[in-house]
Design a protein around this motif. Structure first.
Motif, PDB file in Angstrom:
ATOM      1  N   THR B  23       0.706  -1.259  -0.063  1.00 50.86           N
ATOM      2  CA  THR B  23      -0.056   0.111  -0.011  1.00 50.86           C
ATOM      3  C   THR B  23       0.809   1.146  -0.094  1.00 50.86           C
ATOM      4  OG1 THR B  23      -1.799  -0.874   1.090  1.00 50.86           O
ATOM      5  CG2 THR B  23      -1.754   1.058   1.267  1.00 50.86           C
ATOM      6  N   VAL B  24       0.534   2.158  -0.865  1.00 49.64           N
ATOM      7  CA  VAL B  24       1.345   3.254  -1.222  1.00 49.64           C
ATOM      8  C   VAL B  24       0.742   4.565  -0.490  1.00 49.64           C
ATOM      9  CG1 VAL B  24       2.655   4.886  -2.771  1.00 49.64           C
ATOM     10  CG2 VAL B  24       2.343   2.306  -3.226  1.00 49.64           C
ATOM     11  N   SER B  25       1.165   5.351   0.353  1.00 48.86           N
ATOM     12  CA  SER B  25       0.608   6.613   0.773  1.00 48.86           C
ATOM     13  C   SER B  25       1.426   7.875   0.474  1.00 48.86           C
ATOM     14  CB  SER B  25       0.265   6.357   2.356  1.00 48.86           C
ATOM     15  OG  SER B  25       1.421   5.943   2.941  1.00 48.86           O
ATOM     16  N   GLY B  26       1.034   8.847   0.522  1.00 49.49           N
ATOM     17  CA  GLY B  26       1.853  10.053   0.332  1.00 49.49           C
ATOM     18  C   GLY B  26       2.313  10.261  -1.045  1.00 49.49           C
ATOM     19  N   GLY B  27       1.734   9.641  -1.953  1.00 53.57           N
ATOM     20  CA  GLY B  27       2.195   9.503  -3.458  1.00 53.57           C
ATOM     21  C   GLY B  27       1.370   8.639  -4.182  1.00 53.57           C
ATOM     22  N   SER B  28       1.147   8.993  -5.480  1.00 50.82           N
ATOM     23  CA  SER B  28       0.246   8.166  -6.469  1.00 50.82           C
ATOM     24  C   SER B  28       1.035   7.228  -7.176  1.00 50.82           C
ATOM     25  CB  SER B  28      -0.483   8.863  -7.436  1.00 50.82           C
ATOM     26  OG  SER B  28      -1.192   8.165  -8.361  1.00 50.82           O
ATOM     27  N   ILE B  29       0.692   5.841  -7.497  1.00 51.51           N
ATOM     28  CA  ILE B  29       1.381   5.101  -8.208  1.00 51.51           C
ATOM     29  C   ILE B  29       1.505   5.602  -9.627  1.00 51.51           C
ATOM     30  CG2 ILE B  29       1.094   2.698  -9.246  1.00 51.51           C
ATOM     31  CD1 ILE B  29       0.177   1.472  -6.571  1.00 51.51           C
ATOM     32  N   ASN B  30       0.784   6.532 -10.302  1.00 46.80           N
ATOM     33  CA  ASN B  30       1.036   6.802 -11.442  1.00 46.80           C
ATOM     34  C   ASN B  30       1.752   8.003 -11.565  1.00 46.80           C
ATOM     35  OD1 ASN B  30      -0.744   8.798 -10.564  1.00 46.80           O
ATOM     36  ND2 ASN B  30      -2.437   8.444 -11.808  1.00 46.80           N
ATOM     37  N   ARG B  31       2.717   8.402 -10.533  1.00 44.38           N
ATOM     38  CA  ARG B  31       3.662   9.116 -10.480  1.00 44.38           C
ATOM     39  C   ARG B  31       4.866   9.073 -11.326  1.00 44.38           C
ATOM     40  NH1 ARG B  31       6.991  10.833  -4.907  1.00 44.38           N
ATOM     41  NH2 ARG B  31       8.139  12.436  -5.651  1.00 44.38           N
ATOM     42  N   SER B  32       5.071   9.894 -12.488  1.00 40.95           N
ATOM     43  CA  SER B  32       6.055   9.728 -13.285  1.00 40.95           C
ATOM     44  C   SER B  32       7.301  10.348 -12.735  1.00 40.95           C
ATOM     45  CB  SER B  32       5.758  10.395 -14.691  1.00 40.95           C
ATOM     46  OG  SER B  32       6.883  10.380 -15.435  1.00 40.95           O
ATOM     47  N   PRO B  33       8.473   9.858 -12.785  1.00 41.18           N
ATOM     48  CA  PRO B  33       8.874   8.560 -13.625  1.00 41.18           C
ATOM     49  C   PRO B  33       9.100   7.431 -12.741  1.00 41.18           C
ATOM     50  CG  PRO B  33      10.863   9.908 -13.388  1.00 41.18           C
ATOM     51  CD  PRO B  33       9.673  10.608 -12.327  1.00 41.18           C
ATOM     52  N   TYR B  34       8.335   7.254 -11.976  1.00 44.25           N
ATOM     53  CA  TYR B  34       8.408   6.030 -10.919  1.00 44.25           C
ATOM     54  C   TYR B  34       7.801   4.796 -11.427  1.00 44.25           C
ATOM     55  CZ  TYR B  34      10.324   9.038  -7.207  1.00 44.25           C
ATOM     56  OH  TYR B  34      10.971   9.805  -6.453  1.00 44.25           O
ATOM     57  N   TYR B  35       8.728   3.659 -11.400  1.00 47.69           N
ATOM     58  CA  TYR B  35       8.407   2.474 -11.340  1.00 47.69           C
ATOM     59  C   TYR B  35       8.221   1.966  -9.855  1.00 47.69           C
ATOM     60  CZ  TYR B  35       9.573   1.566 -16.418  1.00 47.69           C
ATOM     61  OH  TYR B  35       9.536   1.461 -17.671  1.00 47.69           O
ATOM     62  N   TRP B  36       7.337   0.839  -9.788  1.00 44.59           N
ATOM     63  CA  TRP B  36       7.264  -0.042  -8.353  1.00 44.59           C
ATOM     64  C   TRP B  36       7.609  -1.200  -8.477  1.00 44.59           C
ATOM     65  CZ3 TRP B  36       5.826   3.912  -4.990  1.00 44.59           C
ATOM     66  CH2 TRP B  36       5.358   5.220  -5.570  1.00 44.59           C
ATOM     67  N   GLY B  37       8.031  -1.706  -7.359  1.00 44.92           N
ATOM     68  CA  GLY B  37       8.501  -3.260  -7.382  1.00 44.92           C
ATOM     69  C   GLY B  37       8.544  -3.784  -6.208  1.00 44.92           C
ATOM     70  N   TRP B  38       9.395  -5.086  -6.259  1.00 45.53           N
ATOM     71  CA  TRP B  38       9.682  -5.813  -5.089  1.00 45.53           C
ATOM     72  C   TRP B  38      11.032  -6.553  -5.057  1.00 45.53           C
ATOM     73  CZ3 TRP B  38       5.969  -6.695  -1.447  1.00 45.53           C
ATOM     74  CH2 TRP B  38       4.639  -6.318  -1.861  1.00 45.53           C
ATOM     75  N   VAL B  39      11.581  -6.501  -3.700  1.00 49.33           N
ATOM     76  CA  VAL B  39      13.024  -7.125  -3.714  1.00 49.33           C
ATOM     77  C   VAL B  39      12.774  -7.862  -2.528  1.00 49.33           C
ATOM     78  CG1 VAL B  39      15.422  -6.341  -2.797  1.00 49.33           C
ATOM     79  CG2 VAL B  39      14.057  -4.770  -4.564  1.00 49.33           C
ATOM     80  N   ARG B  40      13.590  -9.034  -2.515  1.00 53.44           N
ATOM     81  CA  ARG B  40      13.465  -9.955  -1.421  1.00 53.44           C
ATOM     82  C   ARG B  40      14.813 -10.017  -0.629  1.00 53.44           C
ATOM     83  NH1 ARG B  40      12.316 -16.060  -3.505  1.00 53.44           N
ATOM     84  NH2 ARG B  40      14.042 -16.424  -4.827  1.00 53.44           N
ATOM     85  N   GLN B  41      14.829 -10.458   0.519  1.00 50.02           N
ATOM     86  CA  GLN B  41      16.395 -10.954   1.158  1.00 50.02           C
ATOM     87  C   GLN B  41      16.183 -11.920   2.172  1.00 50.02           C
ATOM     88  OE1 GLN B  41      17.736  -7.522   3.933  1.00 50.02           O
ATOM     89  NE2 GLN B  41      19.739  -8.030   3.117  1.00 50.02           N
TER      90      GLN B  41
END
Lengths: 109, 122
Positions: B23-41
């Motif tokens: 869940t993203v707060s404080g900004g929109s997922i359609n905000r350019s030029p951002y991608y969104w993703g996943w990292v694991r450890q």
């Protein structure tokens, strides 16, 4: 896949001294290189991007350099809060792929 | 300030599908030029990029995981999700959701969630 190799695995340095961490790419990554700091129980934090540009709020004692396949992160005068694990990361444009080094643990000597 | 928060089961059985939501707060997922993703450890180990997407529809996955990974987005809720199928103990890790700044000349993993530990065990 571009493989990132960091050295040393562990670096023991005294507070106030300089630390230099190395990162080598298996092929040229041009300037697509970033550094992150991770403390126990926390997510990584961006320090440096595009080889040498400090992220917002990162102290000037952190600096990055290098090009092609050889890169380094230097911390000029170690503070207690700098002891952590550091990761380098590269970005390959096509196919899009990000790979991290295995990390260097910076510990107090 | 953009904040990300992972949620989902902390325990998944072998061969089943791992499902997490960010869940993203404080900004929109359609905000350019951002991608969104996943990292694991994995516990005590290094970081592995899983995949990323752009709000317009482009999605890219780590080739080593591509056959098992799906990232989807719910723009109305400002959320995105990770599905990883046929899990084994090797998929036990802390999973982070991230925002990825992707400019014309540089990029970086900008915002990170706090991470959620997912254990694969029967």
């Amino acid at each position: 896949e571009i493989v990132m190799t960091q050295s040393p695995a562990t670096l023991s340095v005294s507070p106030g001294e300089r630390a230099t961490l190395s990162c080598r790419a298996s092929q040229s990554v041009r300037t697509n290189l970033a550094w992150y700091q991770q403390k126990p129980g926390q997510p990584p934090r961006l320090l440096i991007y595009a080889v040498s540009t400090r992220a917002t709020g990162i102290p000037a004692r952190f600096s990055g350099s290098g090009s092609g396949t050889e890169f380094s992160l230097t911390i000029s005068s170690l503070q207690s809060e700098d002891f952590a694990v550091y990761y380098c990361q590269q970005y390959n444009n096509w196919p899009p792929e990000y790979t991290f080094g295995q990390g260097t643990k910076l510990e107090i000597k | 300030q953009v904040q990300l928060q992972e949620s989902g089961p902390g325990l998944v059985k072998p061969s089943e599908t791992l499902s997490l939501t960010c869940t993203v707060s404080g900004g929109s997922i359609n905000r350019s030029p951002y991608y969104w993703g996943w990292v694991r450890q994995p516990p005590g180990k290094g970081l592995e990029w899983i995949g990323k997407f752009y709000y317009s529809g482009s999605t890219y996955y780590n080739p080593s995981l591509k056959s098992r990974v799906t990232i989807s987005v719910d723009m109305s809720r400002n959320q995105f999700s990770l599905n990883l199928s046929s899990v084994t103990a090797a998929d036990t890790a802390v999973y982070y959701c991230v925002s990825i700044y992707s400019g014309s000349y540089y990029w970086y993993f900008h915002h990170w969630g706090q991470g959620t530990l997912v254990t694969v065990s029967s």
